[in-house]
Enzyme design. Structure first.
Site, short mmCIF file in Angstrom:
data_model
loop_
_atom_site.label_atom_id
_atom_site.label_comp_id
_atom_site.label_asym_id
_atom_site.label_seq_id
_atom_site.Cartn_x
_atom_site.Cartn_y
_atom_site.Cartn_z
N ARG A 73 49.50 -7.40 -31.36
CA ARG A 73 49.62 -8.15 -30.10
C ARG A 73 50.89 -7.78 -29.35
O ARG A 73 51.07 -8.13 -28.21
CB ARG A 73 49.56 -9.65 -30.38
CG ARG A 73 48.25 -10.07 -31.03
CD ARG A 73 48.15 -11.55 -31.26
NE ARG A 73 48.06 -12.29 -30.01
CZ ARG A 73 47.91 -13.61 -29.94
NH1 ARG A 73 47.83 -14.32 -31.05
NH2 ARG A 73 47.84 -14.22 -28.78
N VAL A 104 42.02 -11.74 -32.04
CA VAL A 104 40.76 -11.90 -32.78
C VAL A 104 40.06 -13.22 -32.50
O VAL A 104 38.93 -13.44 -32.94
CB VAL A 104 40.97 -11.73 -34.31
CG1 VAL A 104 41.43 -10.32 -34.64
CG2 VAL A 104 41.94 -12.78 -34.85
N ARG A 159 52.43 -5.04 -39.35
CA ARG A 159 53.57 -5.49 -40.16
C ARG A 159 53.09 -6.07 -41.47
O ARG A 159 51.91 -6.33 -41.66
CB ARG A 159 54.40 -6.53 -39.40
CG ARG A 159 53.63 -7.77 -38.98
CD ARG A 159 54.40 -8.59 -37.95
NE ARG A 159 53.61 -9.69 -37.42
CZ ARG A 159 53.68 -10.94 -37.84
NH1 ARG A 159 54.51 -11.26 -38.82
NH2 ARG A 159 52.92 -11.88 -37.31
N GLY A 160 54.03 -6.27 -42.38
CA GLY A 160 53.74 -6.95 -43.65
C GLY A 160 52.64 -6.30 -44.46
O GLY A 160 52.56 -5.07 -44.60
N TYR A 175 45.42 -23.79 -43.53
CA TYR A 175 45.45 -22.40 -44.01
C TYR A 175 44.56 -22.23 -45.23
O TYR A 175 43.78 -21.27 -45.32
CB TYR A 175 46.90 -22.04 -44.34
CG TYR A 175 47.12 -20.60 -44.74
CD1 TYR A 175 47.11 -19.59 -43.79
CD2 TYR A 175 47.39 -20.25 -46.06
CE1 TYR A 175 47.33 -18.26 -44.14
CE2 TYR A 175 47.61 -18.93 -46.43
CZ TYR A 175 47.59 -17.94 -45.46
OH TYR A 175 47.80 -16.63 -45.82
#
Length: 234
Positions: free
Chosen positions: A34, A49, A12-13, A140
């Site tokens: 997933r 991961v 996605r994305g 992040y």
């Protein structure tokens, strides 16, 4: 020639746009996911991961069907945003493990075949947040900034074997993650972008595709921002 391309988080994305760009140029593309189904014409493998055994199993599946991975795009990542005073240690460490640790695991595994072949492309997906910071995203930002030092170190280690290692740093992009932001928050973030708009996933994919191409054979250790000028490079 058709190459074996592996994109983590490619269902996605931005990851999906990257996978489609390689597919359009005739490469054999595998992605990790997933949940959900694979896009048509792509090999989807289940992979967490943060789990080395799962990473090894995923590579074995890809290698069995497409051959050794020649282009790796380490794109999988998560966010758990919170202000520092409210952020738990678990939220901090889990983001580092997924975003930075995940890239370490897949790059280490992919490098085996690349070293034998004396050729390969490793591209990690960082973020403009790594370059400029963002309130509520210290975990992040730390993980994505770490990717830059990690990838540049790989560039020095692996360059003599014909393997290039580069970073793409997207800015705010038109994906589900951006759509989840409150409209006021999104508008405020766009106001800080010189081009005054969201990036498109295909624009990020084009940068990744370039770094994996023959035209970028002499580019390694680079950080390529695709952020509308938000971070003004590094």
């Amino acid at each position: 020639m058709s190459r074996s391309v592996f994109v983590t988080g490619g269902n996605r994305g931005i990851g999906l746009a990257i996978a489609r760009a390689f597919q359009a140029s005739g490469d054999k593309v595998a992605i990790t996911c997933r949940s959900g189904e694979a896009p048509e014409g792509m090999l989807a493998v289940r992979c967490d991961v943060t789990d080395q055994a799962a990473v090894d199993k995923a590579f074995e599946e890809v290698e069995a069907q497409h051959g050794p991975v020649e282009v790796l795009v380490a794109n999988a990542g998560i966010t758990r945003d919170q202000l520092l005073m409210r952020m738990s240690e678990e939220d901090f460490l889990s983001v580092l493990d997924a975003n930075l640790g995940g890239a370490f695991r897949v790059a280490k595994r992919a490098s085996r075949g690349m070293l034998r072949k004396r050729a390969g492309r490793i591209i990690t997906i960082s973020s403009a947040v790594a370059l400029r910071g963002e309130a509520g995203q210290s975990n992040y930002a730390a993980s994505k900034a770490g990717l830059i030092g990690f990838t540049r170190s790989l560039a020095r280690e692996l360059g003599s074997r014909g393997i290039t290692c580069n970073v793409v740093a997207p800015g705010l992009t038109d994906t589900a993650m951006a759509a989840a932001l409150a409209s006021e928050r999104q508008a405020a973030m766009i106001e800080q972008i010189p081009l005054r708009r969201l990036g498109q996933p295909e624009e990020i994919a084009a940068a990744v595709h370039f770094l994996a191409s023959d035209a970028a054979a002499y580019v390694t250790g680079a950080v390529l921002p695709v952020d509308g000028g938000a971070a003004m490079g590094h």
